[in-house]
Structures are given as structure tokens and as C-alpha cells.
Motif scaffolding. Structure first.
Motif, PDB file in Angstrom:
ATOM      1  N   GLN A 161      -4.045  -1.085   3.515  1.00 17.43           N
ATOM      2  CA  GLN A 161      -3.362   0.097   4.051  1.00 17.43           C
ATOM      3  C   GLN A 161      -3.415   0.106   5.570  1.00 17.43           C
ATOM      4  N   ALA A 173       0.846  -1.189   0.000  1.00 18.99           N
ATOM      5  CA  ALA A 173       0.000   0.000   0.000  1.00 18.99           C
ATOM      6  C   ALA A 173       0.879   1.236   0.000  1.00 18.99           C
ATOM      7  N   THR A 174       0.257   2.397   0.160  1.00 18.42           N
ATOM      8  CA  THR A 174       0.992   3.655   0.129  1.00 18.42           C
ATOM      9  C   THR A 174       2.106   3.662   1.169  1.00 18.42           C
TER      10      THR A 174
END
Length: 391
Positions: free
Chosen positions: A221, A46-47
Motif C-alpha cells: 500500500q 492494494a486499496t
């Protein structure tokens, strides 16, 4: 299925959050003090998470310190100048908003944040001024809120500004310490506090972001946020609970049981952990193992948060508004600051034709709302009620 229970620092009415190591840290070996609770391969990347960005200043913040704080220092006291520059309503115009936990730059740019966001932003500016900063957890100051099928319990944090780092330590003056809190000043005086490290504050930020992204359905996330929180501070128990709930919602039942059981060993009377571990065991087809946890939970918490509220909603469905008013009032007696309790009590009064009482409860719901959207919603309903009453 019972609701999931998640802890956070300063969440909703009192909100806080956690941020930590970059996502590249997923490849890093966990600290020795952490048990084998991570299951990285089950979650998509994820980010990236960069702990260094949480307290980072923007150019606009540095300029604000230079033009609004340093030049306004009174009698050589930058602490007073910083406080006045931030919280004088005619200047920066900060607002409390619990919609999400922001880092220092985001809070400054938006001019709003929850208590953890405001603590982080204030600490970042204090660091720029060279001031000593201490963080405190306010003991016993917890509140509950909900989002969908998840219930959140939130604590509260504040900070203490000390003398400049270059000042002579022999000139220490306890009276010169300044506590900055985002509760009315009269409410702070009698509170007991416990000093926490900046690593714990970072972990709180990350834990909040994990809870917030999980409530939005972004489990991948959320996992990396919770993982980063534990890497930042392996002693922060709230992040174990959050990680366990993420794993439970993701269907990783064995891993969730392992994570929650480890945390429960550390704090055996933690009602959130007892409830969530019992739910994980029941979901795994192990009700006999969950039963002693349920009994322990009942002994510790005979009427859990939202107990009377949920009974009140059931009474509303049965058109028993007198009973609903009684039950909502009992919940409000336990937590007078949660907006949704006042909103539902207002509805019950309105169904009874007691419009003056409904007006008062809607006003309280609006006053205790924690986001702009909630405030706008209650304000619109209050306006419609008053228009109907006038006619």
C-alpha cells in the motif's frame, strides 16, 4: 543497519500527507517528466487511491457551512465566519492529533487531525464558500520524530484565505487576506513562506500516507501511495525519497538506488537522500561507492538528529544517569518540542531521585505529545510519579 529517513509534511509534531490518483493509475503511463523509477510488478495491488476524495465534502460538512458559517457571516466577511466556526473551542472543538493524516471528511468527522489534515479540511470548506485559497510551505520549520527503525523529518504548511471568487479583482486588499495556521499565532509572524500548488498539497498528503502505511509494515500500500504522489506532482522531491525507502525495505535494491540517485541530482545536499542512498549502496555490496556520500553527509551534518538522544540512552544502559541527563538536555536544546526527549530526561532525573525535575519533564512530554495515546500514557506516568512523591 542504520535507520531509514523519511520526509513528510507535518508528520508527528507537524504532520502532513499526500493522496492521489486511483489505483487504476498503476496501469496508466507515467508522465514524460518522470524517470523510470516505478517497479509496479514487484508490488501487489492494494486499496484504490482516489485523489478526488481528499477535498470532498460530506453532507454534514455542507450542512455545517450552511447553518454555522453562512448565517454567521459578519459584515459580509465569510473568512472571519469560517475561522470562528472552526476554531472557537465552544463550537466545533477541533483537536490536533498526529496519529494519521486524514482527508477533509475524516478530519471533520473525527474533529481532529494533524496540520495537513486541518489545512485540507479548512480549504474544502473555504471552497464550498467560494473563497480563494492559497497554500504555503513554512520555510525552515522542520521537526524530527521516529517510529521503530524509521526517522521522519516534517515540515509545516498553512493556508491563506482570500476574497470570494466572484468579487471584483480591482478591489483586492492585501490586509483582507487571512492566514490560518495551526501554530500559536505569535509563532507565525516572523516565518518565511513559499507558495505551493494544490497539486503539491495532494502529493504531500499521499506522501504522508505512504510513510504512515510503511511504518505499519504495509509496503504494498505504501508503494502505491508514493507512486500516486509522484504522479500528482513529479516535482515533489520528498516522494522520491519515500519511494526509494519503500523499495529499499522491500529488497528492490537496484530500483531504490535509481530512485534515490535521481532525487539526489535534483537536491545534492539533501541529507535524507545522502543517508538513504548510502545505505542502499552498502546493502548492495558497494561500500566504496557509498563512502563519498558518507563523507559529504558528515560534512553537512556532523551530529545528525537524535545523536545526543541515542548516546543518552546508551548512558542510561550503563547506569550513568548524570551523563544521560547532560546528553538528553543537549538534544532538547536542538529540538525542545519532541516529547520523547523530555520523557527520557524525566526517567534519568527519576533514577537520580530528583523527582521535581522528573515531574517537570514528564509534564513537558505530555504537553508536547502529538496523539491522544501519547498524551494518555504520559498523563498516567505523571499521576503515578506524583502519587509516589506524595507518599
Amino acid at each position: 543497519m542504520r535507520p531509514y529517513l523519511v520526509s513528510a509534511a507535518c508528520f508527528m509534531r507537524l504532520l502532513a500527507a499526500l493522496l492521489c490518483a486511483a489505483l487504476a493509475a498503476c496501469a496508466a503511463a507515467p508522465p514524460v517528466s518522470l524517470p523510470p523509477i516505478f517497479n509496479d510488478s514487484d508490488f501487489a495491488p492494494a486499496t484504490a487511491i482516489d485523489a478526488g476524495q481528499i477535498f470532498a465534502l460530506s453532507d454534514a460538512m455542507r450542512q455545517y457551512v450552511q447553518t454555522q458559517v453562512r448565517q454567521a457571516t459578519h459584515n459580509g466577511n465569510p473568512r472571519t465566519a469560517l475561522y470562528e466556526a472552526l476554531y472557537d473551542k465552544s463550537r466545533l472543538k477541533l483537536e490536533y492529533d498526529a496519529a494519521m493524516t486524514r482527508n477533509a471528511r475524516e478530519t471533520f468527522a473525527a474533529r481532529q487531525g494533524n496540520c495537513l489534515s486541518l489545512v485540507i479540511m479548512t480549504a474544502a470548506l473555504a471552497h464550498e464558500l467560494g473563497l480563494q485559497v492559497r497554500y504555503q510551505e513554512v520555510l525552515g520549520e522542520e521537526s524530527w520524530s521516529r517510529s521503530g527503525d524509521m526517522y521522519f523529518v516534517a515540515g509545516h504548511v498553512n493556508l491563506v484565505l482570500g476574497q470570494r471568487l466572484g468579487d471584483n479583482p480591482n478591489n483586492y486588499d492585501a490586509k483582507g487576506m487571512m492566514v490560518i495556521d495551526f501554530l500559536p499565532s505569535g509563532d507565525v509572524a516572523g516565518y518565511r513562506t513559499r507558495e505551493i500548488s494544490e497539486a503539491t498539497v495532494l502529493a504531500m498528503y499521499m506522501n504522508n500516507r505512504a510513510a504512515e502505511t510503511m511504518s505499519e509494515g504495509q509496503l504494498d500500500q505504501a508503494y502505491w501511495w508514493a507512486r500516486a504522489a509522484l504522479l500528482q506532482d513529479p516535482s515533489f522531491n520528498g516522494a522520491y525519497n519515500t519511494l526509494g525507502v519503500i523499495q529499499l525495505r522491500h529488497g528492490d535494491l537496484a530500483q531504490a538506488r535509481r530512485t534515490l540517485a535521481h532525487a539526489l541530482i535534483r537536491t545534492p545536499d539533501n541529507t535524507l537522500l545522502l543517508s538513504n542512498l548510502a545505505q542502499a549502496l552498502e546493502a548492495s555490496g558497494l561500500p566504496d561507492e557509498a563512502l563519498p556520500l558518507r563523507r559529504r553527509l558528515l560534512a553537512l551534518q556532523p551530529q545528525p538528529p537524535f545523536h545526543y538522544f541515542n548516546l543518552g540512552k546508551a548512558a542510561m544502559q550503563q547506569n550513568d544517569y548524570v551523563q544521560a541527563i547532560r546528553l538528553f538536555s543537549r538534544e532538547i536544546a536542538r529540538d525542545p518540542y519532541y516529547h520523547e526527549f523530555h520523557f527520557w530526561l524525566a526517567q534519568a532525573y527519576a533514577r537520580m531521585g530528583q523527582l521535581a525535575q522528573a515531574d517537570r519533564q514528564l509534564e513537558l512530554a505530555m504537553d508536547n505529545s502529538t496523539t491522544r495515546n501519547e498524551h494518555g500514557l504520559y498523563a498516567a506516568k505523571l499521576q503515578r510519579l506524583r502519587a509516589a512523591t506524595a507518599h
